[in-house]
Design a protein around this motif. Structure first.
Motif, PDB file in Angstrom:
ATOM      1  N   THR A 118     -40.857 -97.468 -22.795  1.00  0.00           N
ATOM      2  CA  THR A 118     -41.092 -97.086 -23.986  1.00  0.00           C
ATOM      3  C   THR A 118     -40.040 -97.272 -25.103  1.00  0.00           C
ATOM      4  O   THR A 118     -40.266 -97.088 -26.250  1.00  0.00           O
ATOM      5  N   ILE A 129     -38.852 -95.696 -30.137  1.00  0.00           N
ATOM      6  CA  ILE A 129     -39.584 -95.471 -29.091  1.00  0.00           C
ATOM      7  C   ILE A 129     -41.369 -95.406 -29.386  1.00  0.00           C
ATOM      8  O   ILE A 129     -41.548 -95.106 -30.304  1.00  0.00           O
ATOM      9  N   LEU A 130     -41.942 -95.969 -28.471  1.00  0.00           N
ATOM     10  CA  LEU A 130     -43.444 -96.167 -28.496  1.00  0.00           C
ATOM     11  C   LEU A 130     -44.138 -95.019 -28.557  1.00  0.00           C
ATOM     12  O   LEU A 130     -43.816 -94.127 -27.627  1.00  0.00           O
ATOM     13  N   VAL A 131     -44.908 -94.435 -29.599  1.00  0.00           N
ATOM     14  CA  VAL A 131     -45.690 -93.471 -29.513  1.00  0.00           C
ATOM     15  C   VAL A 131     -47.126 -93.372 -29.717  1.00  0.00           C
ATOM     16  O   VAL A 131     -47.890 -92.553 -29.918  1.00  0.00           O
ATOM     17  N   SER A 132     -47.672 -94.757 -29.849  1.00  0.00           N
ATOM     18  CA  SER A 132     -48.980 -95.182 -29.735  1.00  0.00           C
ATOM     19  C   SER A 132     -49.134 -96.433 -29.511  1.00  0.00           C
ATOM     20  O   SER A 132     -48.230 -97.150 -29.533  1.00  0.00           O
ATOM     21  N   VAL A 136     -44.203 -96.867 -33.727  1.00  0.00           N
ATOM     22  CA  VAL A 136     -42.749 -96.663 -33.209  1.00  0.00           C
ATOM     23  C   VAL A 136     -42.202 -95.587 -33.892  1.00  0.00           C
ATOM     24  O   VAL A 136     -42.179 -95.437 -35.282  1.00  0.00           O
ATOM     25  N   LEU A 160     -39.614-105.357 -28.089  1.00  0.00           N
ATOM     26  CA  LEU A 160     -40.021-104.850 -26.880  1.00  0.00           C
ATOM     27  C   LEU A 160     -39.469-105.344 -25.857  1.00  0.00           C
ATOM     28  O   LEU A 160     -39.523-106.668 -25.759  1.00  0.00           O
ATOM     29  N   HIS A 219     -49.537-103.168 -29.039  1.00  0.00           N
ATOM     30  CA  HIS A 219     -48.712-103.534 -27.841  1.00  0.00           C
ATOM     31  C   HIS A 219     -49.713-103.114 -26.578  1.00  0.00           C
ATOM     32  O   HIS A 219     -50.797-102.526 -26.902  1.00  0.00           O
ATOM     33  N   ARG A 221     -48.861-101.474 -23.549  1.00  0.00           N
ATOM     34  CA  ARG A 221     -47.805-100.850 -22.857  1.00  0.00           C
ATOM     35  C   ARG A 221     -48.188 -99.432 -22.924  1.00  0.00           C
ATOM     36  O   ARG A 221     -48.775 -98.956 -23.951  1.00  0.00           O
ATOM     37  N   LYS A 222     -47.902 -98.758 -21.949  1.00  0.00           N
ATOM     38  CA  LYS A 222     -47.850 -97.406 -21.951  1.00  0.00           C
ATOM     39  C   LYS A 222     -46.763 -96.774 -22.898  1.00  0.00           C
ATOM     40  O   LYS A 222     -45.737 -97.222 -23.017  1.00  0.00           O
ATOM     41  N   TYR A 223     -47.505 -95.591 -23.587  1.00  0.00           N
ATOM     42  CA  TYR A 223     -46.332 -95.277 -24.840  1.00  0.00           C
ATOM     43  C   TYR A 223     -46.194 -93.704 -24.467  1.00  0.00           C
ATOM     44  O   TYR A 223     -46.699 -92.933 -23.444  1.00  0.00           O
ATOM     45  N   GLU A 225     -46.112 -89.522 -25.162  1.00  0.00           N
ATOM     46  CA  GLU A 225     -46.901 -88.894 -26.219  1.00  0.00           C
ATOM     47  C   GLU A 225     -45.784 -87.826 -27.000  1.00  0.00           C
ATOM     48  O   GLU A 225     -44.752 -87.389 -26.392  1.00  0.00           O
TER      49      GLU A 225
END
Length: 346
Positions: A118, A129-132, A136, A160, A219, A221-223, A225
């Protein structure tokens, strides 16, 4: 345990077009003359009209156009305690405190899997950090110095992580295996709260040092929460975790964990070992889901970086993070979803 809280509503009132920014500010990964621990204790509790002003936000688009959106805040509980902090003895420290306790993540099984995957790199030199699927979270000062947008933010990109290919046969270099390379994606738009801008908050107040970037393409990927930041007492061992791309370990993902030393309503003060480059990393906790046996990691703060602050006439330093309060949760969630229907419980 993660405690569910009723979240205030952020409601869009009006959106105005603004002049295009100059994009001439220099990127500063370390801030000076900020409102620190002592200053925070003296800040008055913001009124409802203050909150509406501080939580209004600018959006800058990839073509250089810019808008200001004014908001209303519904259901906010104004805390009469103000920016109280838990008083503990302040310590004079450096960015790396004693033994360097950071871990470089080399194994690509970890690097490309949750939660480490993430972490992203921002083209201005920060982390995020990926949040959805296409948003980001990062620090506002990675993009804006309080007066203007930084030079590199006009064509902003997010990297990424992907591990480098092994190469063919004997030509493969052993050193390249497991080192991350980046798949770069353009940023479509950027949201920054008005509370970050000088003139609204006077001197730079770190309380609003956060921003959300919308990627041009989602993307897969798993983000991670968002979560509401608990107080120090409600954290196991008061420990926090975050990963980023520290400048002194080029091309490496660096993970660390440490305990929080002090807190105000909006900030955590801690002595996690970090270097410039990890600024903007998402700080997370792992707590139990209510009424379930499952554990879940959630982002509870944004790492703002290493700060020098004047305390009783003496320069002291610490590492600081911006807490995700119910109000900030409401705003970031609104930026992600475009409405507040998905943001009623945090």
């Amino acid at each position: 345990t993660w405690h569910l809280k009723k979240i205030p509503q952020i409601v869009r009132e009006r959106t105005f077009s603004l002049d295009s920014p100059k994009f001439e500010a220099k990127t500063k990964l370390e801030l000076n003359s900020v409102c620190g621990i002592e200053c925070q204790r003296k800040l008055p509790v913001p009124s409802l009209s203050d909150l509406k002003n501080l939580l209004s936000y600018e959006t800058v688009f990839e073509n250089g156009t810019r808008t200001l959106t004014e908001v209303n805040v519904l259901g906010a509980v104004l805390d009469p305690a103000g920016n109280t902090t838990t008083r503990r003895p302040s310590r004079k420290k450096r960015q790396i405190y004693g033994t360097d306790s950071r871990f470089s993540i080399y194994d690509k099984r970890f690097m490309t899997n949750f939660p480490f995957n993430t972490a992203v790199k921002i083209s201005t030199g920060c982390s995020g950090i990926l949040v959805s699927p296409k948003h980001v979270l990062t620090a506002a000062h990675c993009l804006h110095n309080g007066k203007d947008y930084v030079k590199g933010s006009k064509r902003l990109r997010v990297g990424l992580m992907k591990t480098k290919p092994r190469g063919n046969g004997r030509k493969r270099k052993e050193t390249s295996e497991g080192m991350p390379s980046f798949q770069w994606t353009r940023v479509k738009s950027t949201h920054i709260p008005k509370g970050w801008f000088k003139g609204v908050s006077g001197d730079i107040a770190l309380d609003y040092d956060y921003a959300v970037l919308e990627l041009k393409r989602p993307h897969k990927r798993k983000y991670m929460e968002l979560g509401i930041s608990p107080t120090i007492k409600m954290m196991p061992g008061s420990m926090i975790h975050f990963s980023g791309f520290d400048n002194d370990r080029s091309g490496q993902l660096v993970y660390r964990f440490c305990s929080i030393s002090d807190e105000s309503n909006d900030l955590f003060y801690q002595y996690c070992d970090a270097e410039p480059g990890s600024t903007g990393s998402g700080i997370y906790l792992r707590l139990k889901e209510p009424n379930k046996k499952k554990w879940k990691r959630k982002i509870i703060a944004v790492y703002s970086g290493h700060q020098w602050v004047d305390i009783n006439g003496e320069q002291q330093d610490y590492n600081v993070a911006v807490r995700i309060t119910p109000l900030k949760y409401a705003q970031i969630c609104f930026w992600i979803h475009g409405n507040d229907e998905n943001c009623t419980q945090g």
